[in-house]
Scaffold this motif. Structure first.
Motif, PDB file in Angstrom:
ATOM      1  N   THR A 142       0.866  -1.173   0.000  1.00  0.00           N
ATOM      2  CA  THR A 142       0.000   0.000   0.000  1.00  0.00           C
ATOM      3  C   THR A 142       0.908   1.229   0.000  1.00  0.00           C
ATOM      4  N   SER A 143       0.366   2.329  -0.475  1.00  0.00           N
ATOM      5  CA  SER A 143       1.197   3.527  -0.535  1.00  0.00           C
ATOM      6  C   SER A 143       0.349   4.770  -0.762  1.00  0.00           C
ATOM      7  N   ILE A 157       9.953   3.050   3.126  1.00  0.00           N
ATOM      8  CA  ILE A 157       9.407   1.705   2.892  1.00  0.00           C
ATOM      9  C   ILE A 157       9.354   0.970   4.225  1.00  0.00           C
ATOM     10  N   THR A 158       8.177   0.523   4.575  1.00  0.00           N
ATOM     11  CA  THR A 158       7.976  -0.088   5.891  1.00  0.00           C
ATOM     12  C   THR A 158       7.296  -1.440   5.750  1.00  0.00           C
ATOM     13  N   LEU A 159       7.342  -2.199   6.827  1.00  0.00           N
ATOM     14  CA  LEU A 159       6.573  -3.440   6.902  1.00  0.00           C
ATOM     15  C   LEU A 159       6.439  -3.845   8.360  1.00  0.00           C
ATOM     16  N   TRP A 161       3.004  -5.798   2.398  1.00  0.00           N
ATOM     17  CA  TRP A 161       2.156  -6.787   3.062  1.00  0.00           C
ATOM     18  C   TRP A 161       2.202  -8.116   2.310  1.00  0.00           C
ATOM     19  N   THR A 215       3.983   0.539   2.481  1.00  0.00           N
ATOM     20  CA  THR A 215       4.036  -0.543   3.466  1.00  0.00           C
ATOM     21  C   THR A 215       3.812  -1.862   2.724  1.00  0.00           C
TER      22      THR A 215
END
Lengths: 176, 176
Positions: A101-102, A144-146, A111, A109
């Protein structure tokens, strides 16, 4: 044994990068690998996945089933959908998946990162993630995350993801 | 002193909820509060914010400036944009903001939560978050996440956000 060779080797992927796996919308197939048995690994950005095939992949790693209606909606509204394919001759098999998602500008992020157990421990999860990160970076996404389960924190760490940088904490909302 | 009273009090907000703050697209103004000085606090879901006003709000809490072109893009591609307004007579002032990215199905991540310093410590950050969570829950989003700076972890915790539930870690990618 390193089964898959030269992932992201530009010189080898030139012809394969023009291939299409799916009819309809234009899609990108890159990062081709030539394996020792003549099979190839391809990445695709199509959203036209067979959801039953995706469900089978998720079943294989023991994820809880989710309504396909919602899975379809989530895919439609993800910024990026990456699928990884094992291709040998005319046969193709979905062996990996990730999506993000962004806000299309600052944050993304990641997923639902999954690699089929038959294809784990061969560096393909790393390739899938590098491909995904590369696409996000190409879109000028800087953050950029997770959210990583405990058993994959080291995996993501080796890819350059840091836990709680500067004390920033990932938090999940639960009803009171 | 509890300055703002009865946030989300349905009986008081009935008439104000039909008000519009912005011309153009229909928007929702709810959660109205009647303050002691006759001012009201309203929430809006409009994306038609004055970006300079938003920048002024972010400046007030010391955030790094970001290109307005990218801010505009991020707003367009956020699933939810929540703004909080102080309204007294004909005057209105942007005093809070939050937005969320989402796949519209399973996951949402809340970003850029800000309340103007003049309006902090009055429970308005809590109201802003509750409004945001309520909207995400109304959209059937089950997994609401965020990344919290150390100094606001307790704040989010009191709202029902948990750090690292079941050992899940928030991770940020940084280039090698």
């Amino acid at each position: 044994m390193v089964f898959w060779k030269s992932l992201f080797n530009g010189s080898e992927s030139t012809s394969a990068s023009k291939e299409t796996l799916f009819s309809g919308d234009p899609l990108e197939v890159t990062g081709t690998t030539y394996a020792e048995n003549g099979a190839r690994i391809c990445f695709s950005l199509t959203r036209e996945l067979d959801l039953y095939e995706l469900e089978e992949l998720c079943d294989a790693v023991g994820w809880s089933r989710r309504p396909l209606r919602k899975v379809r909606k989530a895919m439609e509204h993800s910024f990026l959908v990456v699928s990884m394919w094992y291709i040998k001759g005319a046969k193709r098999r979905l062996i990996g998946f990730a999506r993000a998602t962004s806000d299309h500008a600052f944050n993304a992020t990641i997923w639902d990162v999954v690699v089929h157990p038959d294809f784990q421990s061969q560096g393909l999860g790393k390739s899938l993630m590098k491909y995904t990160i590369d696409k996000l970076r190409s879109a000028d996404i800087s953050n950029i995350t997770l959210f990583a389960d405990p058993q994959v924190v080291d995996f993501y760490n080796r890819l350059g993801f840091l836990v709680d940088p500067e004390g920033i904490k990932g938090m999940f909302w639960y009803p009171d």
